[in-house]
Design an enzyme around this catalytic site. Structure first.
Site, PDB file in Angstrom:
ATOM      1  N   CYS A  96       0.817  -1.221   0.000  1.00  0.00           N
ATOM      2  CA  CYS A  96       0.000   0.000   0.000  1.00  0.00           C
ATOM      3  C   CYS A  96       0.851   1.272   0.000  1.00  0.00           C
ATOM      4  O   CYS A  96       0.535   2.241  -0.706  1.00  0.00           O
ATOM      5  CB  CYS A  96      -0.961  -0.016   1.179  1.00  0.00           C
ATOM      6  SG  CYS A  96      -0.213  -0.535   2.725  1.00  0.00           S
ATOM      7  N   HIS A 150      -2.536   6.487   4.544  1.00  0.00           N
ATOM      8  CA  HIS A 150      -1.097   6.659   4.753  1.00  0.00           C
ATOM      9  C   HIS A 150      -0.636   7.990   4.146  1.00  0.00           C
ATOM     10  O   HIS A 150      -1.166   8.422   3.107  1.00  0.00           O
ATOM     11  CB  HIS A 150      -0.306   5.568   4.018  1.00  0.00           C
ATOM     12  CG  HIS A 150      -0.431   4.179   4.594  1.00  0.00           C
ATOM     13  ND1 HIS A 150      -0.988   3.903   5.817  1.00  0.00           N
ATOM     14  CD2 HIS A 150      -0.022   2.984   4.078  1.00  0.00           C
ATOM     15  CE1 HIS A 150      -0.924   2.598   6.022  1.00  0.00           C
ATOM     16  NE2 HIS A 150      -0.355   2.009   4.996  1.00  0.00           N
TER      17      HIS A 150
HETATM   18  N1  LIG Z   1      -4.803  -3.228   5.442  1.00  0.00           N
HETATM   19  C1  LIG Z   1      -4.248  -2.687   4.376  1.00  0.00           C
HETATM   20  O1  LIG Z   1      -4.242  -1.467   4.205  1.00  0.00           O
HETATM   21  C2  LIG Z   1      -3.607  -3.531   3.354  1.00  0.00           C
HETATM   22  C3  LIG Z   1      -3.158  -2.918   2.196  1.00  0.00           C
HETATM   23  C4  LIG Z   1      -2.558  -3.705   1.204  1.00  0.00           C
HETATM   24  C5  LIG Z   1      -2.460  -5.059   1.395  1.00  0.00           C
HETATM   25  N2  LIG Z   1      -2.923  -5.623   2.544  1.00  0.00           N
HETATM   26  C6  LIG Z   1      -2.814  -7.068   2.683  1.00  0.00           C
HETATM   27  O2  LIG Z   1      -4.121  -7.609   2.602  1.00  0.00           O
HETATM   28  C7  LIG Z   1      -4.211  -8.772   3.429  1.00  0.00           C
HETATM   29  C8  LIG Z   1      -5.352  -8.588   4.421  1.00  0.00           C
HETATM   30  O3  LIG Z   1      -5.102  -7.468   5.219  1.00  0.00           O
HETATM   31  P1  LIG Z   1      -6.203  -6.867   6.197  1.00  0.00           P
HETATM   32  O4  LIG Z   1      -5.628  -5.580   6.635  1.00  0.00           O
HETATM   33  O5  LIG Z   1      -7.553  -6.893   5.596  1.00  0.00           O
HETATM   34  O6  LIG Z   1      -6.140  -7.931   7.419  1.00  0.00           O
HETATM   35  P2  LIG Z   1      -7.269  -8.292   8.498  1.00  0.00           P
HETATM   36  O7  LIG Z   1      -8.177  -7.136   8.750  1.00  0.00           O
HETATM   37  O8  LIG Z   1      -6.535  -8.864   9.634  1.00  0.00           O
HETATM   38  O9  LIG Z   1      -8.127  -9.439   7.777  1.00  0.00           O
HETATM   39  C9  LIG Z   1      -7.602 -10.708   7.502  1.00  0.00           C
HETATM   40  C10 LIG Z   1      -8.639 -11.544   6.782  1.00  0.00           C
HETATM   41  O10 LIG Z   1      -8.058 -12.806   6.462  1.00  0.00           O
HETATM   42  C11 LIG Z   1      -8.905 -13.837   6.960  1.00  0.00           C
HETATM   43  N3  LIG Z   1      -8.119 -15.025   7.319  1.00  0.00           N
HETATM   44  C12 LIG Z   1      -7.122 -15.116   8.220  1.00  0.00           C
HETATM   45  N4  LIG Z   1      -6.668 -16.393   8.287  1.00  0.00           N
HETATM   46  C13 LIG Z   1      -7.396 -17.101   7.400  1.00  0.00           C
HETATM   47  C14 LIG Z   1      -7.437 -18.466   6.999  1.00  0.00           C
HETATM   48  N5  LIG Z   1      -6.594 -19.374   7.539  1.00  0.00           N
HETATM   49  N6  LIG Z   1      -8.325 -18.854   6.060  1.00  0.00           N
HETATM   50  C15 LIG Z   1      -9.167 -17.948   5.502  1.00  0.00           C
HETATM   51  N7  LIG Z   1      -9.198 -16.634   5.838  1.00  0.00           N
HETATM   52  C16 LIG Z   1      -8.324 -16.223   6.773  1.00  0.00           C
HETATM   53  C17 LIG Z   1      -9.550 -13.228   8.176  1.00  0.00           C
HETATM   54  O11 LIG Z   1     -10.708 -13.970   8.530  1.00  0.00           O
HETATM   55  P3  LIG Z   1     -11.290 -13.978  10.044  1.00  0.00           P
HETATM   56  O12 LIG Z   1     -12.020 -12.667  10.218  1.00  0.00           O
HETATM   57  O13 LIG Z   1     -12.183 -15.158  10.042  1.00  0.00           O
HETATM   58  O14 LIG Z   1     -10.108 -14.091  10.966  1.00  0.00           O
HETATM   59  C18 LIG Z   1      -9.868 -11.843   7.629  1.00  0.00           C
HETATM   60  O15 LIG Z   1     -11.005 -11.905   6.790  1.00  0.00           O
HETATM   61  C19 LIG Z   1      -2.837  -8.927   4.075  1.00  0.00           C
HETATM   62  O16 LIG Z   1      -2.067  -9.786   3.261  1.00  0.00           O
HETATM   63  C20 LIG Z   1      -2.262  -7.538   4.009  1.00  0.00           C
HETATM   64  O17 LIG Z   1      -0.856  -7.528   3.999  1.00  0.00           O
HETATM   65  C21 LIG Z   1      -3.499  -4.900   3.521  1.00  0.00           C
END
Ligand SMILES: NC(=O)c1ccc[n+]([C@@H]2O[C@H](COP(=O)([O-])OP(=O)(O)OC[C@H]3O[C@@H](n4cnc5c(N)ncnc54)[C@H](OP(=O)(O)O)[C@@H]3O)[C@@H](O)[C@H]2O)c1
Length: 351
Positions: free
Chosen positions: A144, A258
């Site tokens: 990001c 950010h």
């Molecule tokens: N946040 C950002 O700004 C951003 C920007 C770019 C990229 N990313 C990337 O996007 C991804 C998600 O980020 P996020 O910020 O959305 O994280 P998050 O809020 O912690 O959400 C994680 C998601 O993954 C699911 N999950 C975790 N373990 C799993 C499993 N074993 N099987 C299936 N689903 C699973 C979780 O489900 P539960 O709710 O059931 O736990 C939740 O839906 C990461 O790789 C991160 O690096 C994030």
């Protein structure tokens, strides 16, 4: 790329103009934003299926006025699906993207699992959309902070090559997921109430504080994981392995969006007015650069918006050659830094 992750594709397009789509990680910060962006942009859907971990069993999420059940992810989840939008971290992507690909789906992954693989395009559509056509079923959404930085640098780089960029990031809680956003709220409430609060998600006290980005530090280089991603991904997205990039990534107590302070050194002298004009006409950017009112990009004005805001465009007074400029960019990393960018890629896959 291992063979089991690839299929022979006759076209880079999806199989259908109204695809069946999965959101993997639908309950997370990026997953929920993906649902909002898909609905707002009226992405054509034959079917939408939502997956998360077993922790979310029984949950439903609303999409375009209806409730959809969240399903636990398994190897069998992807049968009949054309497109899988992954936002569930690197481990889930590595384990499950190959199953999606074997079922004939195209994967757009938000994690860092595949970003630096030579045969996986790493795409910001405003910058390198043509890379989409080279995909072999997996396309990576960049980091990001890299997306927001490059949205502001690419229009200048195209006109007047940037030799070197030095940047400092001010990264919001949402970049660390939904739990980190909740931690910022809880820690702030506790601080205001004078109550103790032990951090659970991030490594340091977050209320009224900032700290070096929470990714691990390489003991040799002293750089953290986020900084290394910004350096490597910038080179790949710009298609310029020689651009020199130095980064310091900091987590700040902002809920979403950010901010990045950048100083660039170009190959030739460049006037701030020329840079401002290039940025003003670039898609996906909005110049916010009102010196009289001291009004420049802010997370509060970028949050929930699609455009990356850019301003403070000025000469760097430490370089008398006229080749260096400083600027400040702010973008909602849940939108342009993640969900919106992924959906923009998906739109280009529609036949
Ligand atoms: N946040 C950002 O700004 C951003 C920007 C770019 C990229 N990313 C990337 O996007 C991804 C998600 O980020 P996020 O910020 O959305 O994280 P998050 O809020 O912690 O959400 C994680 C998601 O993954 C699911 N999950 C975790 N373990 C799993 C499993 N074993 N099987 C299936 N689903 C699973 C979780 O489900 P539960 O709710 O059931 O736990 C939740 O839906 C990461 O790789 C991160 O690096 C994030």
């Amino acid at each position: 790329m291992p063979d089991d992750r690839t299929t022979h594709r006759v076209s880079f397009h999806l199989r259908r103009s109204r695809p069946a789509v999965a959101v993997v990680g639908a309950t997370g910060a990026v997953g929920r934003e993906l649902l909002r962006v898909l609905a707002e942009r009226q992405f054509p859907l034959a079917e939408l299926r939502l997956f998360a971990s077993r922790r979310s069993a029984g949950a439903t999420l609303s999409f375009a006025g209806r409730e959809i059940a969240v399903e636990p992810l398994s190897e069998a989840s992807f049968a009949g699906l054309d497109l899988a939008l992954f936002s569930a971290g690197s481990a889930v992507a590595r384990d499950h993207a190959p199953h999606a690909v074997r079922c004939g789906a195209v994967v757009i992954d938000n994690s860092s699992a595949f970003r630096m693989d030579a045969d996986v395009p790493l795409v910001v559509p405003e910058i390198n959309a043509c890379a989409i056509e080279t995909h072999r079923s997996i396309i990576a959404n960049p980091n990001c902070a890299a997306i927001i930085t490059l949205m502001a640098l690419a229009p200048i780089h195209r006109r007047c090559r940037i030799n070197r960029a030095i940047l400092a990031t001010y990264q919001a809680a949402s970049g660390a997921g939904a739990a980190a956003m909740q931690e910022l709220l809880d820690a702030t409430r506790a601080h205001l109430a004078g109550a103790p609060y032990a951090p659970r998600v991030l490594p340091h006290p977050y209320a009224f504080n900032l700290f070096s980005h929470d990714t691990p530090i390489d003991p040799e280089t002293g750089c953290n994981g986020e900084e290394t991603k910004v350096v490597n991904e910038s080179r790949k997205i710009l298609g310029d392995p020689d651009i020199r990039v130095g980064v310091t990534c900091i987590r700040v107590p902002v809920l979403r969006a950010h901010a990045i302070a950048v100083t660039i050194e170009c190959e030739h002298p460049i006037d701030p007015a020329e840079a401002r004009a290039l940025l003003a006409e670039a898609p996906g950017l909005r110049v916010v650069d009102d010196r009289a009112a001291n009004h420049f990009p802010m997370p509060s004005e970028a949050s929930g918006r699609d455009e990356v805001l850019v301003g403070r465009i000025r000469r760097d007074p430490s370089d008398p050659s006229g080749r260096s400029l400083a600027l400040f960019a702010v973008g909602d990393q849940l939108r342009k830094g993640a969900a919106l960018n992924a959906v923009q890629i998906a739109e280009r896959l529609l036949p």
